[in-house]
Every structure is written in C-alpha cells, then in structure tokens.
Design a protein around this motif. Sequence first.
Motif, PDB file in Angstrom:
ATOM      1  N   PRO A   1      13.623 -33.044  34.808  1.00  0.00           N
ATOM      2  CA  PRO A   1      13.092 -32.707  33.482  1.00  0.00           C
ATOM      3  C   PRO A   1      12.388 -33.912  32.868  1.00  0.00           C
ATOM      4  N   ARG A   2      11.434 -33.602  31.994  1.00  0.00           N
ATOM      5  CA  ARG A   2      10.632 -34.629  31.332  1.00  0.00           C
ATOM      6  C   ARG A   2      11.512 -35.709  30.690  1.00  0.00           C
ATOM      7  N   GLU A   3      12.531 -35.291  29.961  1.00  0.00           N
ATOM      8  CA  GLU A   3      13.396 -36.240  29.245  1.00  0.00           C
ATOM      9  C   GLU A   3      14.114 -37.157  30.225  1.00  0.00           C
ATOM     10  N   GLU A   4      14.529 -36.561  31.335  1.00  0.00           N
ATOM     11  CA  GLU A   4      15.238 -37.341  32.356  1.00  0.00           C
ATOM     12  C   GLU A   4      14.302 -38.420  32.939  1.00  0.00           C
ATOM     13  N   ALA A   5      13.053 -38.024  33.206  1.00  0.00           N
ATOM     14  CA  ALA A   5      12.085 -38.978  33.752  1.00  0.00           C
ATOM     15  C   ALA A   5      11.894 -40.139  32.781  1.00  0.00           C
ATOM     16  N   LEU A   6      11.813 -39.823  31.496  1.00  0.00           N
ATOM     17  CA  LEU A   6      11.586 -40.882  30.504  1.00  0.00           C
ATOM     18  C   LEU A   6      12.835 -41.740  30.300  1.00  0.00           C
ATOM     19  N   ARG A   7      13.978 -41.135  30.536  1.00  0.00           N
ATOM     20  CA  ARG A   7      15.220 -41.892  30.442  1.00  0.00           C
ATOM     21  C   ARG A   7      15.302 -42.884  31.615  1.00  0.00           C
ATOM     22  N   LEU A   8      14.905 -42.393  32.800  1.00  0.00           N
ATOM     23  CA  LEU A   8      14.919 -43.264  33.976  1.00  0.00           C
ATOM     24  C   LEU A   8      13.886 -44.366  33.849  1.00  0.00           C
ATOM     25  N   GLU A   9      12.718 -44.016  33.349  1.00  0.00           N
ATOM     26  CA  GLU A   9      11.608 -44.974  33.276  1.00  0.00           C
ATOM     27  C   GLU A   9      10.945 -44.899  31.906  1.00  0.00           C
ATOM     28  N   PRO A  10      11.480 -45.645  30.947  1.00  0.00           N
ATOM     29  CA  PRO A  10      10.993 -45.559  29.560  1.00  0.00           C
ATOM     30  C   PRO A  10       9.533 -45.976  29.375  1.00  0.00           C
ATOM     31  N   ASN A  11       8.943 -46.689  30.333  1.00  0.00           N
ATOM     32  CA  ASN A  11       7.545 -47.103  30.164  1.00  0.00           C
ATOM     33  C   ASN A  11       6.539 -46.058  30.611  1.00  0.00           C
ATOM     34  N   LEU A  12       7.023 -44.929  31.146  1.00  0.00           N
ATOM     35  CA  LEU A  12       6.085 -43.876  31.548  1.00  0.00           C
ATOM     36  C   LEU A  12       5.436 -43.263  30.311  1.00  0.00           C
ATOM     37  N   ASN A  13       4.277 -42.643  30.519  1.00  0.00           N
ATOM     38  CA  ASN A  13       3.571 -41.976  29.429  1.00  0.00           C
ATOM     39  C   ASN A  13       4.488 -40.923  28.768  1.00  0.00           C
TER      40      ASN A  13
END
Lengths: 221, 385
Positions: B115-127
């Motif tokens: 999920p989008r939130e999970e991706a951003l949690r793993l890598e906060p510098n992503l868009n």
Amino acid sequence: MRFRVVIKRVKAGGEPRFDAFDVEADPSESVLDVVERISLEKDRTLAFEHACHHGVCGACGMVINGVERLACITRIGEVAKGGVVVLEPLRGFKVISDLAVDKSRMFGKYKLVTPSTLEIVDGGLQEVQLEKLYDCIECGICYSACPIANTFPEYLGPSLLALISKSGDGKVPAVVDSRAGVWACHAAFECSVRCPVGFKPGESIMRLRRRLLKGELRVEG
Amino acid sequence: MTKSVLVIGGGVTGVAIAYDLASRGLSVTLVERGSLGAGTSGRTHGLLHSGCRYIADAEVARECYSENVTLRRIAPFLFEKNGGLFVAVTEDDLRYKDFFLKQCERAGIPVEEVPREEALRLEPNLNPDLKAAVKVPDGTFDPLKVILSFAASAKLSGAVIKPFNEVVGFKVEGGRVTSVKVLDKTVPREYEVKPDFVVNATGAWADKVARLAGLRVPVKPSPGVMVALDGRIGNMVFNRLNKPGDGDIIVHHRGTSVVGTTSWVVEDPDSVKPPREHVELMVKRGSELAPIVSRLKIKAVYVSSRPLIGEGAASTGREVSRSFAVIDHSRDGAENFVSIIGGKFTTARLMAEKLGDFVAERLGAAKESQTASRPLAPYWLFFEG
Ligand SMILES: Cc1cc2nc3c(=O)[nH]c(=O)nc-3n(C[C@H](O)[C@H](O)[C@H](O)COP(=O)(O)OP(=O)(O)OC[C@H]3O[C@@H](n4cnc5c(N)ncnc54)[C@H](O)[C@@H]3O)c2cc1C
Ligand code: SF4
Ligand code: FES
C-alpha cells in the motif's frame, strides 16, 4: 581552461621523475577524468587506479598538491594552484607504478582480524534491521596521512581498527591490544581529517582504547 | 600438458571468466590495460538486478533473478540486500502495473504490491503523491569489491592477474592466433605471449581489440550518465514502475545515492563525455521519484558504456537485446579466439560459466563449472602473496 598537470612517475627499476602535461579542462571536471584523458591521449603508459568515479570504491586515492584526496570527487579547478596540479601516489604504500600503489599492507592484515564488511543498521521506522556496506571505502588515505602508519609497517592502521571497533561483538583479537594495534596511535587525528567519507578512524581508535582500559572488551588469542 | 588461456579485459566478465577457467584446471593469465574495474564494470550503478527492470523479456528477467540468488548465496558479504521498490508516479505508470505484475509471475520473481502508506513508511523520501508501489528483491553492491572477489577467487585457483598490461597486437597465422603482443605499463616494455586460446572480454572495447587481429565484433558501445548525490536518501532501490527510460532509477549504497541513467550509442568508448543536458535530466526525473534529489549537492557525474550486442539499426541502444553473445571467431579465420559481449554485471558469473563450457570443450578440459556452488573468496585475499 588550461592546466598543467605534473605527475610523479615511478617505473620498475627506474628513478622517480616528474612529467608535466598541459591540458585543456573544464574547472568542474574531476582530477580523475583529466588523468584518464592524459592516459588515453598523451601517455598510454600512465598507471593509476580507478573504478567507481563517484567516491565509493576507494581506488583513486592520491596526493594532490600535497593533500590526500579521492581524485574522482576532486574538481580540478578547486585544487589547482596557479593553474598547476601536482599528483603523487599515496604515502606509506609500495608503489606499483606511477600513481598506483599496492594496498596489501592494509588488506593483507585483514586475515589477522577478519572484520565484517556489512553493517546492520537500525531500520528506523521499519521493524526489520537493514544491511549496508560500511561507509569506510578502504581507500588507504588514512594510512597515507598517518605519521605512524608511514613509519611503522606492522601497525594495523586507522581504517582497520575503526572497522573492528564498529563491527565489535565485545571481542577483539589480541593484536588489537598490542603495540601494532591501538597502542601505536599517537592521536594525531590526521586520519580523521583526511578521510573522504567522515568515517572518523581516529575517534574509533580512542574508543577502542577506552573500552580496553575499562575491561569492556574481551581480548582473544 | 595444461592448456593456457589468455583472458583480455579485467572487468567483471573477464575476472569471472578467469575464475571459471582456472577452477576447471586451465592455466589462465588475465591482462587488463588499466586497473581492475577501470572500464565499464567499475562505473556501473551498482544494482544487483532482481530482473524486474527487464521484465518485458521474461527470460532475461528470470536469468537475472536466478543470478541474483546465486550471488547472494556465494558472497553474502558483498551485497546490501534491502530490496527495491517499483513506484508509479503518473497515471501512465499505473497502467503499466498489471503487465509488470503478470510478467514477474511468469519469470518467477517474488514481488509484492505494498500500500501507498506502507511504501512511504518504508522510504519517507519517496514522492508523497505516489500511486502504487511493488517490493522486489533488488540489491546493491560496490562494483570494485565484487570484481576483486572474483579476481581473488581466480588467483586462489591459480590464475595470474596482470593489471596495467594492454594487448597491442596479435599475430594470426594459419587460421589461428599464434602470439599476442602486450604492453606492460609498469616497466614499460612490450612482450609476447603464445597462449593456446584467447578470450576477448573487453566489453565495449571488444571490436577495437578484435580489429587488432583483423576480426570484427558486433558491439555497440552504449553509454549512460549517472549522477551521484552527496548523501544517502533511502535504503531500498527506487525504480520507476514503467518501461526502462531516462532517469528512472535511484540506487543507494554506502553513504550515497546515484540517479541514472541515459542511453545512446557511440563509435568509440574512449571518447565519451557526459552531456550537460543529461545531468539536468537526471536531476529532474530523479526528483519525480524522490523530490529531495533536487535539493542535494551533486558529488560526481560519471559515464560508462554498455557492451550491447549490435546488428540491426538501433539508434538509442534501448531496443538492443540485453542478453549476452559468445562470438566464435573460428569461422573468420582464428580458431582459438572467442569474444564475449553483452550481459549485465549481475549475470557475469553465468556468462563466464557458458563461456567456460565453450572453451573447455575446445581445449578438452573435462571439469564442469563449480562457480555457482563454491563460496567466493573475500576481496581482501586478492592482496595476499
Ligand atoms: C550506465 C550503466 C549502468 C549500468 N548499471 C548496471 C547495474 O546497475 N547492474 C548491472 O548488473 N549491470 C549494469 N550495467 C551493465 C554492466 O556494467 C556491464 O554489462 C558490465 O560491466 C560489462 O562488463 P565487461 O567486463 O564485459 O566490460 P568492462 O568492465 O568494460 O571490461 C572490459 C575491460 O577491458 C579492458 N580493455 C580494453 N581494451 C583492452 C586491451 N587492449 N587490453 C587489455 N584490456 C583492455 C578495459 O579497460 C576494461 O576494463 C550498467 C552499464 C552502464 C553503461
Ligand atoms: S577510514 Fe576513511 S580514509 Fe581510511 S580507508 Fe576508510 S574511507 Fe579511507
Ligand atoms: S574511483 Fe572509486 S573512489 Fe574514486
């Protein structure tokens, strides 16, 4: 812009000499790119080490106008003095040829201590631990800058002691707690000043010493 | 008597070949004109491919993934194994997702949509506007250390490795190479060797070297520009979830992150400079994946050339197959001369195994390749003895 690149040349059996090359270069170009161009266009026998070209493999360390640097992340315009750049091999290592040195005095000692190459880092937001390569790029610059490593060949050396201090699991081999180990260091901190990645070997050696004195480390072998 | 092989080129392909052949019991000498890794191999992105980047061709992708698994097994100490994320930033990227997932399944690559939130949690510098993300088994490496590990393994199997030794000519008589002229830059002097077999593993330079023997290799040097940032902005590799294109990948290792890459075709890999507009493009496209890219200082800009297999009128190099080719020169008048081009850093061991099979058959060496199962020697052993 025109630069004069003066390179210390050492060939098997011959006397060292300095060769000067006049080159056109953009001041923002790296010293390494200019050296590579000289080797392709002006003197194909010029020997030097390089690989990554972005400051992570440690191959291209050399003495540039008297100071140890990685040639690949050093812009020629920023180090030239009056348009002149003098290049010499790292100090404290045997020269293979020209700017290429034999790093076995550093890597050859790994077998005494087999340091880890992977750092396990706290995953931060993640629950899992992350694996990364240690930031020390094993360039040998700290050996070249260190007054002790330069004069005492048995010395384990700054980067190796720093690697041991970081990968420590509470145990160190006896050689670390010997005259060839942390006790050789005179705390000049030239290693930390010159290290191109901020690995701070000097501070790590001091930490190892403190932990040894406090009995926090088990000395083995 | 033990047959001798001269391997030309000290990139990852050459050192892997030297290791494969030496461990089959052949007498191997490797010559490299510069230091080890001085060509393309030292200057790659440092991505241990999961295969997902080439997923349009499921077979090439499968080959990549299988080598990825092998390398992690034989040399765990060489790789950061934090995985990668394929990220959709635009609607067009999002439309690519189903095809991507289907192909990963076909190729047998274990991936997982997160999920989008999970991706951003793993890598906060992503868009933060990302539309989808898929986790893949990418890894990263320091190219020189991998090359040195193969070279150390080759040395321990008896190979002689000679950097700063450039091949400058061949003598071809009676349909075979009878001697090779080498310039030893450390002396300097020229000398001749008379190997039983010659392997040309000079990558983007393969045609330049083959021409010295009056032969041709259909290699297309295809350079790419990479921009190294002064700082590390993530742990997992960031990829654009789409067909491979310019500036669609950010690889992190040690203390840095590298944005890449572009692709075009040149005649001579010795005269390539990174075009300024490619650098701007990398920063622009890289910031679409991770906005922080545009705020970081650039530490270095570098360029290197893929040894793509030629033939056909490719203009950008992207259409050309990324798999490898073994070119047997016996048909053009040199029965003991073979060239190898193409492939990827990640698949060098496999390329070496296949080339080893070819050479072993020619020279009558019976041993099979063991490089997939034996642990690779640590790189520091290269510097011993
Ligand atoms: C921009 C870019 C990014 C890439 N990123 C990745 C990646 O992330 N992951 C991945 O798996 N692959 C990657 N690749 C692909 C990979 O780097 C190459 O396929 C691989 O490195 C080729 O290795 P090689 O040994 O065949 O060639 P090279 O490494 O170029 O080796 C050939 C060697 O031959 C030497 N040589 C030339 N002439 C002579 C002579 N006359 N005598 C002696 N020696 C000679 C050269 O100096 C050179 O060192 C990338 C490629 C490019 C261009
Ligand atoms: S500690 Fe710093 S200077 Fe010493 S080898 Fe490592 S990166 Fe180079
Ligand atoms: S070439 Fe790798 S650090 Fe300079």
